[in-house]
Structure formats: structure tokens, C-alpha cells
Design a protein around this motif. Structure first.
Motif, PDB file in Angstrom:
ATOM      1  N   ALA A   4     -19.294   8.112 -12.847  1.00 51.67           N
ATOM      2  CA  ALA A   4     -18.425   7.089 -13.426  1.00 51.67           C
ATOM      3  C   ALA A   4     -19.265   6.053 -14.161  1.00 51.67           C
ATOM      4  N   GLU A   5     -18.730   5.530 -15.235  1.00 54.22           N
ATOM      5  CA  GLU A   5     -19.441   4.537 -16.042  1.00 54.22           C
ATOM      6  C   GLU A   5     -19.455   3.192 -15.325  1.00 54.22           C
ATOM      7  N   LYS A   6     -20.628   2.627 -15.172  1.00 54.43           N
ATOM      8  CA  LYS A   6     -20.759   1.338 -14.495  1.00 54.43           C
ATOM      9  C   LYS A   6     -20.462   0.196 -15.466  1.00 54.43           C
ATOM     10  N   ILE A   7     -19.630  -0.731 -15.032  1.00 50.77           N
ATOM     11  CA  ILE A   7     -19.316  -1.910 -15.831  1.00 50.77           C
ATOM     12  C   ILE A   7     -19.351  -3.140 -14.922  1.00 50.77           C
ATOM     13  N   ARG A   8     -19.536  -4.305 -15.547  1.00 55.79           N
ATOM     14  CA  ARG A   8     -19.519  -5.564 -14.802  1.00 55.79           C
ATOM     15  C   ARG A   8     -18.368  -6.412 -15.323  1.00 55.79           C
ATOM     16  N   VAL A   9     -17.509  -6.820 -14.416  1.00 56.70           N
ATOM     17  CA  VAL A   9     -16.354  -7.631 -14.763  1.00 56.70           C
ATOM     18  C   VAL A   9     -16.452  -8.945 -13.979  1.00 56.70           C
ATOM     19  N   ALA A  10     -16.393 -10.063 -14.678  1.00 51.99           N
ATOM     20  CA  ALA A  10     -16.477 -11.360 -14.013  1.00 51.99           C
ATOM     21  C   ALA A  10     -15.166 -12.114 -14.158  1.00 51.99           C
ATOM     22  N   PHE A  11     -14.777 -12.820 -13.098  1.00 49.53           N
ATOM     23  CA  PHE A  11     -13.607 -13.688 -13.172  1.00 49.53           C
ATOM     24  C   PHE A  11     -14.059 -15.111 -12.861  1.00 49.53           C
ATOM     25  N   VAL A  12     -13.325 -16.082 -13.413  1.00 51.48           N
ATOM     26  CA  VAL A  12     -13.824 -17.455 -13.389  1.00 51.48           C
ATOM     27  C   VAL A  12     -13.370 -18.265 -12.186  1.00 51.48           C
ATOM     28  N   SER A  13     -12.269 -17.881 -11.551  1.00 49.46           N
ATOM     29  CA  SER A  13     -11.796 -18.646 -10.404  1.00 49.46           C
ATOM     30  C   SER A  13     -10.883 -17.784  -9.546  1.00 49.46           C
ATOM     31  N   SER A  53      -7.747 -16.963  -8.418  1.00 52.75           N
ATOM     32  CA  SER A  53      -6.359 -17.250  -8.774  1.00 52.75           C
ATOM     33  C   SER A  53      -5.639 -15.926  -9.017  1.00 52.75           C
ATOM     34  N   PRO A  54      -4.351 -15.843  -8.686  1.00 57.37           N
ATOM     35  CA  PRO A  54      -3.610 -14.599  -8.939  1.00 57.37           C
ATOM     36  C   PRO A  54      -3.692 -14.129 -10.389  1.00 57.37           C
ATOM     37  N   THR A  55      -3.831 -15.048 -11.355  1.00 61.67           N
ATOM     38  CA  THR A  55      -3.904 -14.620 -12.755  1.00 61.67           C
ATOM     39  C   THR A  55      -5.185 -13.838 -13.037  1.00 61.67           C
ATOM     40  N   GLN A  56      -6.157 -13.932 -12.150  1.00 62.16           N
ATOM     41  CA  GLN A  56      -7.425 -13.221 -12.322  1.00 62.16           C
ATOM     42  C   GLN A  56      -7.417 -11.853 -11.639  1.00 62.16           C
ATOM     43  N   SER A  57      -6.290 -11.478 -11.046  1.00 59.86           N
ATOM     44  CA  SER A  57      -6.265 -10.358 -10.107  1.00 59.86           C
ATOM     45  C   SER A  57      -6.261  -8.940 -10.680  1.00 59.86           C
ATOM     46  N   PRO A  58      -5.899  -8.672 -11.939  1.00 56.44           N
ATOM     47  CA  PRO A  58      -5.893  -7.273 -12.372  1.00 56.44           C
ATOM     48  C   PRO A  58      -7.183  -6.503 -12.106  1.00 56.44           C
ATOM     49  N   PRO A  59      -8.388  -7.061 -12.354  1.00 57.66           N
ATOM     50  CA  PRO A  59      -9.597  -6.297 -12.021  1.00 57.66           C
ATOM     51  C   PRO A  59      -9.761  -6.064 -10.517  1.00 57.66           C
ATOM     52  N   TRP A  60      -9.350  -7.030  -9.688  1.00 55.44           N
ATOM     53  CA  TRP A  60      -9.437  -6.834  -8.239  1.00 55.44           C
ATOM     54  C   TRP A  60      -8.577  -5.644  -7.827  1.00 55.44           C
ATOM     55  N   ILE A  61      -7.353  -5.628  -8.363  1.00 63.03           N
ATOM     56  CA  ILE A  61      -6.409  -4.568  -8.023  1.00 63.03           C
ATOM     57  C   ILE A  61      -6.914  -3.217  -8.524  1.00 63.03           C
ATOM     58  N   ALA A  62      -7.426  -3.205  -9.767  1.00 67.13           N
ATOM     59  CA  ALA A  62      -7.912  -1.947 -10.341  1.00 67.13           C
ATOM     60  C   ALA A  62      -9.066  -1.383  -9.532  1.00 67.13           C
ATOM     61  N   LYS A  63      -9.886  -2.259  -8.987  1.00 72.01           N
ATOM     62  CA  LYS A  63     -11.018  -1.798  -8.174  1.00 72.01           C
ATOM     63  C   LYS A  63     -10.553  -1.333  -6.799  1.00 72.01           C
ATOM     64  N   GLU A  64      -9.746  -2.142  -6.135  1.00 75.07           N
ATOM     65  CA  GLU A  64      -9.363  -1.866  -4.753  1.00 75.07           C
ATOM     66  C   GLU A  64      -8.415  -0.677  -4.621  1.00 75.07           C
ATOM     67  N   THR A  65      -7.614  -0.412  -5.629  1.00 80.83           N
ATOM     68  CA  THR A  65      -6.635   0.680  -5.551  1.00 80.83           C
ATOM     69  C   THR A  65      -7.141   1.991  -6.152  1.00 80.83           C
ATOM     70  N   ALA A  86     -16.609  -0.273 -11.387  1.00 84.48           N
ATOM     71  CA  ALA A  86     -16.660  -1.686 -11.732  1.00 84.48           C
ATOM     72  C   ALA A  86     -17.246  -2.542 -10.621  1.00 84.48           C
ATOM     73  N   GLU A  87     -18.192  -3.385 -11.014  1.00 83.78           N
ATOM     74  CA  GLU A  87     -18.665  -4.453 -10.148  1.00 83.78           C
ATOM     75  C   GLU A  87     -17.883  -5.704 -10.558  1.00 83.78           C
ATOM     76  N   VAL A  88     -17.113  -6.253  -9.643  1.00 85.00           N
ATOM     77  CA  VAL A  88     -16.260  -7.406  -9.946  1.00 85.00           C
ATOM     78  C   VAL A  88     -16.853  -8.636  -9.257  1.00 85.00           C
ATOM     79  N   ILE A  89     -17.241  -9.626 -10.062  1.00 86.13           N
ATOM     80  CA  ILE A  89     -17.956 -10.772  -9.516  1.00 86.13           C
ATOM     81  C   ILE A  89     -17.307 -12.082  -9.962  1.00 86.13           C
ATOM     82  N   LEU A  90     -17.576 -13.136  -9.203  1.00 89.81           N
ATOM     83  CA  LEU A  90     -17.095 -14.484  -9.524  1.00 89.81           C
ATOM     84  C   LEU A  90     -18.202 -15.254 -10.224  1.00 89.81           C
ATOM     85  N   VAL A  91     -17.885 -15.815 -11.395  1.00 90.70           N
ATOM     86  CA  VAL A  91     -18.804 -16.700 -12.114  1.00 90.70           C
ATOM     87  C   VAL A  91     -17.999 -17.954 -12.449  1.00 90.70           C
TER      88      VAL A  91
END
Length: 327
Positions: free
Chosen positions: A23-32, A34-46, A56-61
Motif C-alpha cells: 500500500a502507498e504510504k501517505i501522511r495526513v495531518a489535522f489541525v485540531s 474536532s469532528p470536522t477533522q474526522s474523515p481521515p480518522w474514519i478512513a484509517k480506522e475502518t 495513512a499515517e494520521v497525525i496532529l499538527v
């Protein structure tokens, strides 16, 4: 002979594993958080990212300006970030572009204390309204509310910053202010303590892009197929949020710092109707942000200068969204 045997064994194992590349490795960052930031969390967890061949590596910045700089520098591939910081970077010549926004209407609400006597927007005249910070989404909504009442911010109504939503709720409940703009869990606290919602962003149709997905133009050019797969995953994750409360709440609990189920359900219910089926940035919302800019350069830009809608348009034409919501 040994080399031939090793080759045969390797080929057999490769074939047995399906011959698929990693699988292709990507880095996705969210800023805070908040539920509005959740699509990457959901895409990773599900497993939605994995479905589209993405690891995807999903990180907080924290801090939108900082995250935009990280995006420009190539430290992250995708950023869920504030639209204002993205647009300002673009106006200054940075190679950044908005692909989507999770929501286009603010979730902010104006609350008043029961003892304030404020029952209509016009009753705000001569009163004090608390917001988290000047220039924030809460501040912008406060000014929209005051304008709806044909009043003038900072003249007819005093708007003061208190540092954050919890501080606004505390000041309101302590009687130090008569009205406050509140969002998130601080809203739950305020309502439980008797504060009254006078109006909301939904009621006033106050456009304000949130959960803005940004990339660099060069990344799009070099990885168009990958970006398309990411966008399909983003749309599917949005659908999951809108239609699967039981599955989304535990994910919110995880990424929002271990909230109780009651708190996570409250946030879910507060945001679910705001999410767009097709997360297209609202042109009026982007224009409103441009209109609030003090930089003279803003006048020479239009909303289309900041977005690339080609991916969402292709996804919409493909029938993916229709298939998801007709299941």
C-alpha cells in the motif's frame, strides 16, 4: 541450482500473496481535535484507506499557519486545516490548493443566561458578547449575529475575547458576560447549567468552511491517481460519518482524547447534519472570508483561485455518491 530454487520459491510466494504491491504510504495531518477533522480518522480506522491502496499515517499538527508550512515543505501530503491560513498562503504565492471542505455552515451557537433578559437578537444592544478569540470562527459568527440584528459590532454590542470556548462558557455561567458564542463540548456544559441557545449558525445559514482539505499543486500533478483514490476514501469516510453513528462515536472518542460516550454522542449529533454528502467548498463562504481580509491583495482574488474541484466533479459523475446513499 540453489539460485534457481530460490527464484522459484520467491516467485511462488509472490504469486501466493497475490502479486500486489505494498500500500502507498501517505501522511495526513489535522489541525485540531474536532469532528470536522474526522474523515481521515474514519478512513484509517475502518479500512477505507486500505481499500484504496493507501497506508495513512494520521497525525496532529496544531496551528493552521504551522500546518500549512508543513504542507508546503512536503512534511505532510494532505492537511485538514483552517481555510483562512490556506487562502492567505495562496495569496502570498504558495503552491497550495483546497480540494474539499467537510462542512460549509458553522456549528457555532449564541447562548444567553436565563437572567439576562435577552430573548431576541435586537436585545443584544448595549450588551457584552464573549468569544474565544478575535479572528476566530466564533468571532466571525458573533459579528454575523450582531449584523442580523441591524446592530454594529464594537459600537452597539461589545465583543470581547476570553481565550477559548470553555472560558466563554464559564464567564457566561458566572454572570460575567450576558451572551457568548460557544461550540463543541463547552456547549454541552453551558446547556446543562441552564444557558439558552438564542440562535445558531444553522438557523442563520452562516456559511463558514471547516474541515478544509488542502494539498500542494505539485503533489496533485505528480500523484493524480493517488489523490483521486484519497478523495474517494474521503467521500466514503464522510458517508460513514453521516450514516453510522454507532461506528463513528468510538472513533471520535479515540481521536478527541478519550471522551465519554455521552460527550462523543453529543458532538456527533451536533455536527452530523452539517457534513456535506459531496464535500464541495461553498463559494459564498470562501468569498466571505476574502471580504474579511485586510490584505489589499484579497480584492484581486476570487474563490475559484483557491480550489481544485476536478476530483469531486469526477467522483460525482462516477455515481459513487449516489451509490453510497442509496444503499
Amino acid at each position: 541450482m540453489r539460485k534457481l530454487l530460490a527464484f522459484i520459491v520467491g516467485w511462488f510466494l509472490f504469486s501466493f500473496m497475490g502479486g500486489a504491491s505494498a500500500a502507498e504510504k501517505i501522511r495526513v495531518a489535522f489541525v485540531s481535535p474536532s469532528p470536522t477533522q474526522s474523515p481521515p480518522w474514519i478512513a484509517k480506522e475502518t479500512g477505507i484507506f486500505a481499500k484504496y491502496g493507501l497506508d495513512a499515517e494520521v497525525i496532529l499538527v496544531t496551528g493552521s499557519p504551522r500546518l500549512v508550512q508543513s504542507l508546503i515543505a512536503g512534511d505532510v501530503d494532505y492537511a485538514i486545516v483552517g481555510a483562512t491560513a490556506t487562502m492567505r498562503a495562496r495569496m502570498r504565492g504558495a503552491d497550495v490548493v483546497i480540494l474539499a471542505t467537510a462542512t460549509n455552515v458553522t456549528n457555532q451557537k449564541l447562548l444567553v443566561s436565563r437572567k439576562s433578559g435577552i430573548r431576541r437578537l435586537e436585545d443584544l444592544k448595549g450588551r457584552v458578547v464573549g468569544v474565544s478569540q478575535y479572528g476566530s470562527e466564533a468571532d466571525a459568527f458573533a459579528r454575523i449575529v450582531v449584523g442580523k440584528a441591524s446592530l454594529r459590532p464594537d459600537k452597539d454590542v461589545a465583543i470581547i475575547q476570553l481565550g477559548g470556548h470553555p472560558q466563554v462558557a464559564t464567564a457566561l455561567l458566572a454572570g460575567k458576560i450576558e451572551a457568548g458564542v460557544i461550540g463543541g463540548l463547552a456547549l454541552l456544559t453551558a446547556q446543562k447549567s441552564g444557558a439558552i441557545v438564542l440562535t445558531s449558525g444553522v438557523e442563520l445559514k452562516a456559511v463558514a468552511p471547516s474541515g478544509t482539505l488542502a494539498v500542494t499543486g505539485r503533489y496533485v500533478q505528480r500523484n493524480r491517481d493517488s489523490v483521486m483514490r484519497f478523495m474517494r476514501a474521503f467521500v466514503e469516510a464522510t458517508h460513514y460519518f453521516k450514516t453510522n453513528r454507532d461506528g463513528t462515536v468510538p472513533i471520535l472518542q479515540k481521536y478527541l482524547g478519550g471522551l465519554s460516550s455521552e460527550q462523543a454522542r453529543f458532538l456527533y449529533d451536533d455536527f452530523v447534519e452539517l457534513f456535506e454528502e459531496v464535500p464541495v467548498p461553498n463559494e459564498k463562504g470562501l468569498q466571505a472570508m476574502l471580504d474579511r481580509e485586510s490584505d489589499p491583495k484579497a480584492k484581486s482574488f476570487k474563490p475559484a483561485d483557491f480550489v481544485d474541484l476536478s476530483f469531486l466533479k469526477e467522483i460525482d459523475r462516477s455515481g459513487l455518491v449516489e451509490k453510497l446513499y442509496l444503499r
